[in-house]
Write a protein that holds these residues in place. Sequence first.
Motif, mmCIF file in Angstrom:
data_model
loop_
_atom_site.group_PDB
_atom_site.id
_atom_site.type_symbol
_atom_site.label_atom_id
_atom_site.label_comp_id
_atom_site.label_asym_id
_atom_site.label_seq_id
_atom_site.Cartn_x
_atom_site.Cartn_y
_atom_site.Cartn_z
ATOM 1 N N ASN A 94 49.086 -17.502 87.209
ATOM 2 C CA ASN A 94 48.744 -16.108 86.964
ATOM 3 C C ASN A 94 48.706 -15.835 85.468
ATOM 4 O O ASN A 94 49.451 -16.460 84.700
ATOM 5 N N TRP A 95 47.792 -14.888 85.099
ATOM 6 C CA TRP A 95 47.719 -14.402 83.721
ATOM 7 C C TRP A 95 47.914 -12.898 83.757
ATOM 8 O O TRP A 95 47.242 -12.186 84.522
ATOM 9 N N THR A 96 48.813 -12.413 82.934
ATOM 10 C CA THR A 96 49.148 -10.991 82.960
ATOM 11 C C THR A 96 49.220 -10.448 81.551
ATOM 12 O O THR A 96 49.798 -11.081 80.657
ATOM 13 N N LEU A 97 48.633 -9.265 81.359
ATOM 14 C CA LEU A 97 48.739 -8.561 80.091
ATOM 15 C C LEU A 97 49.878 -7.551 80.198
ATOM 16 O O LEU A 97 49.881 -6.674 81.086
ATOM 17 N N LEU A 98 50.888 -7.683 79.317
ATOM 18 C CA LEU A 98 52.039 -6.784 79.286
ATOM 19 C C LEU A 98 51.959 -5.921 78.037
ATOM 20 O O LEU A 98 51.506 -6.378 76.971
ATOM 21 N N ASP A 99 52.411 -4.660 78.186
ATOM 22 C CA ASP A 99 52.508 -3.859 76.979
ATOM 23 C C ASP A 99 53.780 -4.219 76.233
ATOM 24 O O ASP A 99 54.549 -5.097 76.667
ATOM 25 N N LEU A 100 54.009 -3.548 75.138
ATOM 26 C CA LEU A 100 55.154 -3.911 74.306
ATOM 27 C C LEU A 100 56.479 -3.521 74.946
ATOM 28 O O LEU A 100 57.535 -3.858 74.413
ATOM 29 N N GLN A 101 56.440 -2.795 76.054
ATOM 30 C CA GLN A 101 57.665 -2.482 76.784
ATOM 31 C C GLN A 101 57.874 -3.444 77.968
ATOM 32 O O GLN A 101 58.816 -3.303 78.745
ATOM 33 N N TYR A 159 45.428 -11.453 86.540
ATOM 34 C CA TYR A 159 44.450 -12.250 87.290
ATOM 35 C C TYR A 159 45.143 -13.529 87.743
ATOM 36 O O TYR A 159 45.911 -14.126 86.977
ATOM 37 N N PRO A 160 44.921 -13.978 88.947
ATOM 38 C CA PRO A 160 44.033 -13.455 90.004
ATOM 39 C C PRO A 160 44.721 -12.442 90.901
ATOM 40 O O PRO A 160 44.070 -11.821 91.747
ATOM 41 N N ALA A 161 46.063 -12.285 90.743
ATOM 42 C CA ALA A 161 46.779 -11.324 91.586
ATOM 43 C C ALA A 161 47.836 -10.642 90.744
ATOM 44 O O ALA A 161 48.077 -11.002 89.590
ATOM 45 N N SER A 162 48.454 -9.658 91.334
ATOM 46 C CA SER A 162 49.505 -8.935 90.619
ATOM 47 C C SER A 162 50.673 -9.880 90.344
ATOM 48 O O SER A 162 51.039 -10.734 91.185
ATOM 49 N N PRO A 163 51.300 -9.769 89.204
ATOM 50 C CA PRO A 163 52.393 -10.667 88.871
ATOM 51 C C PRO A 163 53.653 -10.353 89.669
ATOM 52 O O PRO A 163 53.878 -9.214 90.082
ATOM 53 N N LEU A 164 54.470 -11.364 89.878
ATOM 54 C CA LEU A 164 55.754 -11.188 90.550
ATOM 55 C C LEU A 164 56.832 -10.969 89.498
ATOM 56 O O LEU A 164 56.858 -11.630 88.465
ATOM 57 N N PRO A 165 57.718 -9.999 89.730
ATOM 58 C CA PRO A 165 58.783 -9.762 88.759
ATOM 59 C C PRO A 165 59.859 -10.858 88.848
ATOM 60 O O PRO A 165 60.023 -11.530 89.870
ATOM 61 N N HIS A 166 60.583 -11.024 87.769
ATOM 62 C CA HIS A 166 61.719 -11.926 87.731
ATOM 63 C C HIS A 166 62.975 -11.086 87.891
ATOM 64 O O HIS A 166 63.516 -10.555 86.915
ATOM 65 N N GLY A 167 63.386 -10.953 89.116
ATOM 66 C CA GLY A 167 64.503 -10.064 89.368
ATOM 67 C C GLY A 167 64.051 -8.643 89.146
ATOM 68 O O GLY A 167 63.198 -8.113 89.870
ATOM 69 N N GLN A 168 64.602 -8.012 88.098
ATOM 70 C CA GLN A 168 64.255 -6.633 87.786
ATOM 71 C C GLN A 168 63.193 -6.525 86.704
ATOM 72 O O GLN A 168 62.752 -5.423 86.381
ATOM 73 N N TYR A 169 62.775 -7.654 86.141
ATOM 74 C CA TYR A 169 61.911 -7.606 84.957
ATOM 75 C C TYR A 169 60.694 -8.519 85.138
ATOM 76 O O TYR A 169 60.727 -9.498 85.882
#
Length: 530
Positions: free
Chosen positions: A123-130, A137-147
């Motif tokens: 997966n490739w994900t664009l995160l903001d600075l927060q 892409y290609p799907a929504s990212p999975l969180p690592h625990g709470q983050y």
Amino acid sequence: MLQPVHRTHTRRSLSLSLKVALLLVIVAITPLLFSIGIITLVTRPTAIAQANREIETDAKIHTELIDNFFAERILAAEALSRLAPLHTFMEELQKNGSASETTKQRALDSLETGHGRGSYYENWTLLDLQGMPKLSYPASPLPHGQYYILPADLKQMQPDGQQQSSGANQPPPSAKKTLVSGVFYSPITKEAYIDIYTPITTTDYVQVGILRTTFDIHYIWDLVNKEQGTNGSGSYAFILDQNGVIIAHSSPNPDPFSGVHSQHLFQAVMPLSEKTRSLIGAGDLYGKGAENAVDVLDIPELEQLYKQVNPPVTLQFTPPGQKEVHQAARQTTYTVPWTYVVVTPLKTATAVADEQLLSTIIIACILTISATIIGVLLAQRVTFPILASVNNLRKSSESLKQLAEKEQKAATQQSWVIDSCNVGLQSLQYYTDAANTAIKQASEVGTRLEQHWENLDGVTTRKALQQLMNATRYAEKAIRLQTENNKKLTSAVKVSTQVADQLVMGATSATDAADQLEQVVNQLRTVVGK
């Protein structure tokens, strides 16, 4: 004075046959003992050193492969983060709170180009600075625990005030480096994966976001699994991360689709700090979550690697649940804070030397038994005539001793006879001397009577005197004969004395000869050991 016959006793020693056998054994096994010493003192340490070099080389090769793998992933992530559509999308989000559909589609198209870079990418994900996801892409990212990005990693990726103000001597705001996350694990898919966090900066070197690239580490696990038995029977490898947790371990079943992993996977080799345990629970590192603790293995040698400034490259330790010492070599990667460890049983490293040692010991035992048997048989053939001669000499010695004892007894009896004869001869000599004295006196009386016979009855007196004189003459003649016989007896006694002395000397000589012969026999018995 007769000397008694002495009997000497010798201490029994080893037989000649056993001595010959021992000599043959010593001659046969001395070279083998020398070989055993060489194997123990030279060959075995050399084999261990050679094994160390081999596993060091193996660890170095695999460390380079891992570094090359991560270097390619990092370069690919950095190249993807420099694509203009991603900058534009993140800039519009910062300025307007949203981006146009055209900008969004172009950003998605740019992320899709990463799909062709390899099957490792998830997966490739664009995160903001927060640290919040804005596009993936290609799907929504999975969180690592709470983050979606752990707070400690987010803090390292966020621009600070100093880097926002540029100057002549200040680095540009894009000085933030690419960061590799810890290892995450999904108990459902039984896959491990990591994230690469890359800063997204504009052409003005202003950071506007973070690119999270997620990919599995099948390639690394496959490298480690292939190490099973590579460096000999029982050899394997594992990888430690910066927390001392095993993130990859050779599996007894290397099939990546079986989902069977080593029991030591995601176990620590040292106690974890409270901060590290909290981080693992909050970020779901190693698939543990907040409710599952990381087990700690009791391997002090590996724990020392994290306490020493310059830890050794090679070490020995006993794995948990085993009694055999293992030899290990380690190498560290430069792209990620990992330590690659190759392990092989010490007996595997010294297998050739141990086999040579065992073979030499077996040969030594066989030669010892063979040399002993051959030595005994050969010594019996060699010593048989000597033993027969010893037995004959011993019998002769015993006979000579018996003869000496008999001669001693005869000489003693002869001495007693001679002594008795001497005593009788002295008595006879005494009585003979007394008779001579009495006869001389009677002769003198008769002579005086004959001279005064006128005063006596002539016929009678003369007749008596004549008879007395005849008897006296007869006694004198007998005594003279007795004296002659005494002289002969004295000569006989003297001869008997000389014979007795010769018997004594013969007995003494026989005794001495018997003693000397017994000494020779004892010396021969000492030689042959019988």
